[in-house]
Design a protein around this motif. Structure first.
Motif, short mmCIF file in Angstrom:
data_model
loop_
_atom_site.label_atom_id
_atom_site.label_comp_id
_atom_site.label_asym_id
_atom_site.label_seq_id
_atom_site.Cartn_x
_atom_site.Cartn_y
_atom_site.Cartn_z
N ARG A 73 0.93 -1.12 0.08
CA ARG A 73 0.12 0.07 -0.09
C ARG A 73 1.01 1.25 0.18
N GLU A 74 0.34 2.39 -0.06
CA GLU A 74 1.03 3.61 -0.37
C GLU A 74 1.91 4.06 0.99
N PRO A 75 3.04 3.96 0.83
CA PRO A 75 3.98 3.98 2.00
C PRO A 75 3.87 5.36 2.79
N ALA A 76 3.81 5.47 4.20
CA ALA A 76 3.34 6.55 4.84
C ALA A 76 4.14 6.32 6.22
N ALA A 77 4.13 7.60 6.96
CA ALA A 77 4.91 7.72 8.15
C ALA A 77 4.50 6.55 9.29
N GLY A 78 5.25 5.98 9.92
CA GLY A 78 4.89 4.88 10.72
C GLY A 78 4.92 3.51 10.08
N LEU A 79 4.90 3.27 8.86
CA LEU A 79 4.95 2.12 8.26
C LEU A 79 6.03 1.20 8.98
N ASN A 80 5.98 -0.07 9.28
CA ASN A 80 7.07 -0.76 9.62
C ASN A 80 6.94 -2.36 9.29
N LEU A 81 7.10 -2.58 7.98
CA LEU A 81 6.46 -3.86 7.39
C LEU A 81 7.82 -4.62 7.27
N PRO A 82 7.45 -6.03 7.26
CA PRO A 82 8.61 -6.99 6.97
C PRO A 82 9.07 -6.68 5.64
N VAL A 83 10.16 -7.14 5.20
CA VAL A 83 10.87 -6.93 3.97
C VAL A 83 11.35 -8.24 3.45
N CYS A 84 11.46 -8.46 2.18
CA CYS A 84 12.01 -9.51 1.33
C CYS A 84 13.08 -8.96 0.26
N LEU A 85 14.10 -9.24 0.23
CA LEU A 85 15.16 -8.91 -0.98
C LEU A 85 15.19 -9.83 -1.71
N HIS A 86 14.90 -9.50 -2.83
CA HIS A 86 14.78 -10.56 -4.17
C HIS A 86 15.61 -10.41 -5.15
N PHE A 87 16.15 -11.68 -5.41
CA PHE A 87 17.15 -11.85 -6.52
C PHE A 87 16.53 -12.66 -7.54
N PHE A 88 16.44 -11.80 -8.89
CA PHE A 88 15.98 -12.65 -9.91
C PHE A 88 16.96 -13.80 -10.60
N GLY A 89 16.43 -14.58 -11.75
CA GLY A 89 17.14 -15.84 -12.02
C GLY A 89 17.71 -15.41 -13.36
N GLY A 90 18.35 -16.22 -13.98
CA GLY A 90 18.96 -15.97 -15.45
C GLY A 90 20.29 -16.46 -15.60
N GLY A 91 20.76 -17.22 -14.73
CA GLY A 91 21.81 -18.03 -15.04
C GLY A 91 23.15 -16.90 -14.88
N TRP A 92 22.98 -15.90 -13.89
CA TRP A 92 23.90 -14.93 -13.74
C TRP A 92 24.11 -13.91 -14.90
N ARG A 93 23.75 -14.25 -16.01
CA ARG A 93 24.13 -13.72 -17.28
C ARG A 93 23.01 -12.79 -18.00
N GLN A 94 21.62 -13.00 -17.76
CA GLN A 94 20.30 -12.60 -18.04
C GLN A 94 19.41 -12.39 -17.06
#
Length: 316
Positions: A73-94
């Motif tokens: 949802r639209e970020p606003a003051a006081g937001l304190n959500l979990p986060v997931c750092l995501h890495f795409f696939g593609g054989g490191w080349r694409q």
């Protein structure tokens, strides 16, 4: 186990030819993107339109890296959500965060799990071999922790996720984090990961591949890790690590018809032996990229729903 007949039929009926192998990096990326543009909107999921914010993160000694944040949802003051750092696939080349499958999955997971998903646009090989992408990932993790308040995220509820080569980077990053900062990572999600880049595990399992498939696999790894002696490092081949203690709980998804299936399942067993909480799910009848095609495969839909469920545990 044969590949899911429903998926094969759906791909065949589309009539979109698979990208041809090429040694030209730009051409490879162009054709891979065009293939996904033609196939994914028809066989993959559709996602919600969410608020997105983009940030450029400085990386010492490496190229700066773009991180795109998907908010439920639209970020606003006081937001304190979990986060997931995501890495795409593609054989490191694409691949990249501009690919429709990546954008869709990030939006769906942010919405369904009520979290922020931070998709990292890491640099590609062979122009940027190991450890560039890994160091960019570590810099992005440090940045999320450092800027958590301004970003509306909770630094105590961070997950990592990745698909294919991205899953390799996630597993490697958990080792880097343990050896350096020990940020309290709550979860790692590894989708169809390749975790032994010496390919010893594939050979040991007597996986049947055509000569040209073996050759392309070996070129892919050589592009990412040009120096063979580095391929046994836990930062490259986490499955070969001697110490797997004190890593975050893992959710590992493997595909039945994938040469790397044994990597993921062996890593799950090794983590369990090291008393790391782990769950493993094998996608019966699916190839390496089969989990993307949710409109054609009930198994793929089930897998993606399971990932969203795992991410919701960040609220526990």
């Amino acid at each position: 186990m044969p590949v899911d007949a429903h998926l094969i039929r759906a791909l065949t009926e589309l009539g979109v030819p698979a990208p041809q192998a090429t040694n030209d990096p730009q051409e490879r990326r162009k054709t891979a993107f065009e293939f996904e543009q033609a196939v994914y909107p028809r066989l993959g999921a559709s996602g919600p339109q969410l608020p997105v914010r983009e940030h450029v993160v400085k990386v010492e000694g490496r190229p700066d890296v773009l991180v795109r944040l998907y908010y439920p949802r639209e970020p606003a003051a006081g937001l304190n959500l979990p986060v997931c750092l995501h890495f795409f696939g593609g054989g490191w080349r694409q691949g990249g965060i501009h690919h429709p499958s990546v954008a869709t999955h990030c939006a769906v997971r942010a919405s369904e799990a009520n979290i922020v998903v931070a998709a990292i646009s890491y640099a590609l090989a062979p122009e940027h071999p190991h450890p560039t992408a890994l160091e960019q990932g570590y810099a992005a993790l440090e940045w999320l922790v450092r800027e958590a308040g301004a970003l509306g995220i909770d630094p105590g509820r961070i997950a990592l996720s990745g698909q294919s080569a991205g899953a390799n980077l996630v597993a490697a990053l958990t080792h880097v984090n343990r050896d350096r900062a020990r940020h309290p990572l709550a979860l790692q999600i590894l989708e169809v990961p390749g975790l032994d880049l010496t390919l010893t595990h594939i050979h040991r399992n007597a996986v049947e591949l055509a000569d040209e498939q073996w050759a392309d696999l070996e070129r892919m790894i050589a592009d990412y890790v040009p120096w063979a002696e580095d391929r046994r490092s836990p930062y490259v081949s986490p499955l070969l690590a001697e110490d797997l203690h004190d890593l975050p709980p893992a959710y590992i998804i493997t595909a039945d018809c994938d040469p790397f299936r044994g990597d993921g399942e062996a890593y799950a067993a090794a983590l369990a032996a090291a008393e790391v909480p782990v769950a493993a799910l094998r996608l019966v009848g699916l190839p390496h990229d089969g989990g993307l095609y949710e409109k054609a495969s009930l198994t793929a839909r089930t897998a993606q729903a399971a990932i969203a469920t795992a991410l919701r545990t960040l609220h526990d």
